[in-house]
Design a protein around this motif. Structure first.
Motif, PDB file in Angstrom:
ATOM      1  N   ARG A 162       0.802  -1.218   0.000  1.00  0.00           N
ATOM      2  CA  ARG A 162       0.000   0.000   0.000  1.00  0.00           C
ATOM      3  C   ARG A 162       0.846   1.284   0.000  1.00  0.00           C
ATOM      4  N   LEU A 163       2.155   1.133  -0.086  1.00  0.00           N
ATOM      5  CA  LEU A 163       3.051   2.282  -0.025  1.00  0.00           C
ATOM      6  C   LEU A 163       3.138   2.977  -1.378  1.00  0.00           C
ATOM      7  N   VAL A 164       2.988   4.290  -1.367  1.00  0.00           N
ATOM      8  CA  VAL A 164       3.149   5.084  -2.581  1.00  0.00           C
ATOM      9  C   VAL A 164       4.182   6.175  -2.313  1.00  0.00           C
ATOM     10  N   LEU A 165       4.860   6.584  -3.346  1.00  0.00           N
ATOM     11  CA  LEU A 165       5.894   7.605  -3.208  1.00  0.00           C
ATOM     12  C   LEU A 165       5.300   8.991  -2.968  1.00  0.00           C
ATOM     13  N   PRO A 166       5.910   9.757  -2.055  1.00  0.00           N
ATOM     14  CA  PRO A 166       5.438  11.124  -1.834  1.00  0.00           C
ATOM     15  C   PRO A 166       6.050  12.136  -2.804  1.00  0.00           C
ATOM     16  N   TRP A 167       6.916  11.691  -3.683  1.00  0.00           N
ATOM     17  CA  TRP A 167       7.458  12.550  -4.726  1.00  0.00           C
ATOM     18  C   TRP A 167       7.559  11.721  -5.991  1.00  0.00           C
ATOM     19  N   GLN A 168       7.885  12.369  -7.089  1.00  0.00           N
ATOM     20  CA  GLN A 168       7.900  11.692  -8.376  1.00  0.00           C
ATOM     21  C   GLN A 168       9.336  11.488  -8.850  1.00  0.00           C
ATOM     22  N   PRO A 169       9.878  10.266  -8.693  1.00  0.00           N
ATOM     23  CA  PRO A 169      11.233  10.014  -9.185  1.00  0.00           C
ATOM     24  C   PRO A 169      11.312  10.252 -10.691  1.00  0.00           C
ATOM     25  N   GLY A 170      12.470  10.694 -11.131  1.00  0.00           N
ATOM     26  CA  GLY A 170      12.661  10.922 -12.555  1.00  0.00           C
ATOM     27  C   GLY A 170      12.329  12.336 -12.999  1.00  0.00           C
ATOM     28  N   VAL A 171      11.783  13.144 -12.090  1.00  0.00           N
ATOM     29  CA  VAL A 171      11.501  14.540 -12.403  1.00  0.00           C
ATOM     30  C   VAL A 171      12.721  15.343 -11.953  1.00  0.00           C
ATOM     31  N   SER A 172      13.409  15.900 -12.903  1.00  0.00           N
ATOM     32  CA  SER A 172      14.666  16.592 -12.615  1.00  0.00           C
ATOM     33  C   SER A 172      14.452  17.846 -11.785  1.00  0.00           C
ATOM     34  N   GLY A 173      15.427  18.090 -10.907  1.00  0.00           N
ATOM     35  CA  GLY A 173      15.469  19.335 -10.155  1.00  0.00           C
ATOM     36  C   GLY A 173      16.214  20.385 -10.963  1.00  0.00           C
ATOM     37  N   TYR A 174      16.373  21.541 -10.376  1.00  0.00           N
ATOM     38  CA  TYR A 174      17.091  22.630 -11.035  1.00  0.00           C
ATOM     39  C   TYR A 174      18.591  22.465 -10.798  1.00  0.00           C
ATOM     40  N   ALA A 175      19.363  22.359 -11.867  1.00  0.00           N
ATOM     41  CA  ALA A 175      20.802  22.111 -11.780  1.00  0.00           C
ATOM     42  C   ALA A 175      21.511  23.156 -10.927  1.00  0.00           C
ATOM     43  N   ASP A 176      21.142  24.442 -11.081  1.00  0.00           N
ATOM     44  CA  ASP A 176      21.796  25.501 -10.304  1.00  0.00           C
ATOM     45  C   ASP A 176      21.545  25.317  -8.808  1.00  0.00           C
ATOM     46  N   THR A 177      20.334  24.948  -8.448  1.00  0.00           N
ATOM     47  CA  THR A 177      19.991  24.733  -7.040  1.00  0.00           C
ATOM     48  C   THR A 177      20.738  23.527  -6.497  1.00  0.00           C
ATOM     49  N   ILE A 178      20.771  22.453  -7.268  1.00  0.00           N
ATOM     50  CA  ILE A 178      21.470  21.236  -6.831  1.00  0.00           C
ATOM     51  C   ILE A 178      22.946  21.535  -6.602  1.00  0.00           C
ATOM     52  N   THR A 179      23.570  22.242  -7.510  1.00  0.00           N
ATOM     53  CA  THR A 179      24.986  22.592  -7.386  1.00  0.00           C
ATOM     54  C   THR A 179      25.225  23.508  -6.187  1.00  0.00           C
ATOM     55  N   ALA A 180      24.373  24.496  -5.998  1.00  0.00           N
ATOM     56  CA  ALA A 180      24.524  25.424  -4.866  1.00  0.00           C
ATOM     57  C   ALA A 180      24.406  24.687  -3.532  1.00  0.00           C
ATOM     58  N   LEU A 181      23.479  23.746  -3.434  1.00  0.00           N
ATOM     59  CA  LEU A 181      23.322  22.975  -2.198  1.00  0.00           C
ATOM     60  C   LEU A 181      24.529  22.067  -1.961  1.00  0.00           C
ATOM     61  N   ALA A 182      25.058  21.458  -3.022  1.00  0.00           N
ATOM     62  CA  ALA A 182      26.263  20.633  -2.903  1.00  0.00           C
ATOM     63  C   ALA A 182      27.438  21.490  -2.441  1.00  0.00           C
ATOM     64  N   ASP A 183      27.548  22.686  -3.000  1.00  0.00           N
ATOM     65  CA  ASP A 183      28.628  23.606  -2.622  1.00  0.00           C
ATOM     66  C   ASP A 183      28.510  24.055  -1.168  1.00  0.00           C
ATOM     67  N   GLN A 184      27.314  24.139  -0.663  1.00  0.00           N
ATOM     68  CA  GLN A 184      27.091  24.523   0.737  1.00  0.00           C
ATOM     69  C   GLN A 184      27.423  23.376   1.691  1.00  0.00           C
ATOM     70  N   LEU A 185      27.025  22.169   1.325  1.00  0.00           N
ATOM     71  CA  LEU A 185      27.230  21.013   2.200  1.00  0.00           C
ATOM     72  C   LEU A 185      28.660  20.498   2.208  1.00  0.00           C
ATOM     73  N   SER A 186      29.278  20.423   1.047  1.00  0.00           N
ATOM     74  CA  SER A 186      30.581  19.784   0.913  1.00  0.00           C
ATOM     75  C   SER A 186      31.662  20.352   1.842  1.00  0.00           C
ATOM     76  N   PRO A 187      31.857  21.671   1.915  1.00  0.00           N
ATOM     77  CA  PRO A 187      32.900  22.196   2.800  1.00  0.00           C
ATOM     78  C   PRO A 187      32.618  21.896   4.284  1.00  0.00           C
ATOM     79  N   ALA A 188      31.372  21.810   4.649  1.00  0.00           N
ATOM     80  CA  ALA A 188      31.029  21.541   6.053  1.00  0.00           C
ATOM     81  C   ALA A 188      31.351  20.097   6.443  1.00  0.00           C
TER      82      ALA A 188
END
Length: 142
Positions: A114-140
């Motif tokens: 009965r489990l359904v996904l709460p998001w839709q896999p395969g729907v791309s995010g925004y590349a700029d946002t993904i990169t900015a978040l990676a840049d924020q997390l990585s140094p920490a």
């Protein structure tokens, strides 16, 4: 052990439950609100509130027990796959504040699943946002 934690009470045998497995560090029991047939929880015997608080040795033990149970669910229950799920914090759907991993057997047969996904896999995010978040997390993490 926490005096007001239902999972600590389950581990202590004070609350009715369907036990699946126990070793020195972990305890596994069936979820009373299952998302699929065979859905269960694996907890450390020592109380830890969540993923941010659990000691590394307890986290390792819980994860290894979950893996063992996942393999068994595929073999014994005929599951087609398994999800491991942890919710950390109320806003991430945690309702019992004792670290736990959900082991959710998955089935092609939706009468068992009965489990359904709460998001839709395969729907791309925004590349700029993904990169900015990676840049924020990585140094920490260095």
């Amino acid at each position: 052990m926490s005096d007001q934690c239902v999972f600590c009470e389950i581990v202590a045998g004070k609350v009715p439950h369907a036990k699946v497995f126990e070793d020195d560090m972990t305890y596994a029991f069936m979820d009373i609100n299952p998302a699929s047939d065979g859905h269960l929880l694996v907890v450390p015997k020592r109380h830890s509130k969540d993923l941010l608080e659990i000691p590394a040795d307890d986290l390792t033990a819980v994860t290894l027990t979950a893996q063992r149970i996942a393999k068994t669910a595929i073999k014994e229950l005929g599951a087609d796959g398994v999800n491991l799920l942890n919710c950390c914090g109320a806003d991430a759907w945690q309702t019992v504040f004792h670290f736990h991993l959900h082991v959710v057997p998955r089935y092609v047969d939706k009468a068992k699943d009965r489990l359904v996904l709460p998001w839709q896999p395969g729907v791309s995010g925004y590349a700029d946002t993904i990169t900015a978040l990676a840049d924020q997390l990585s140094p920490a993490l260095d």
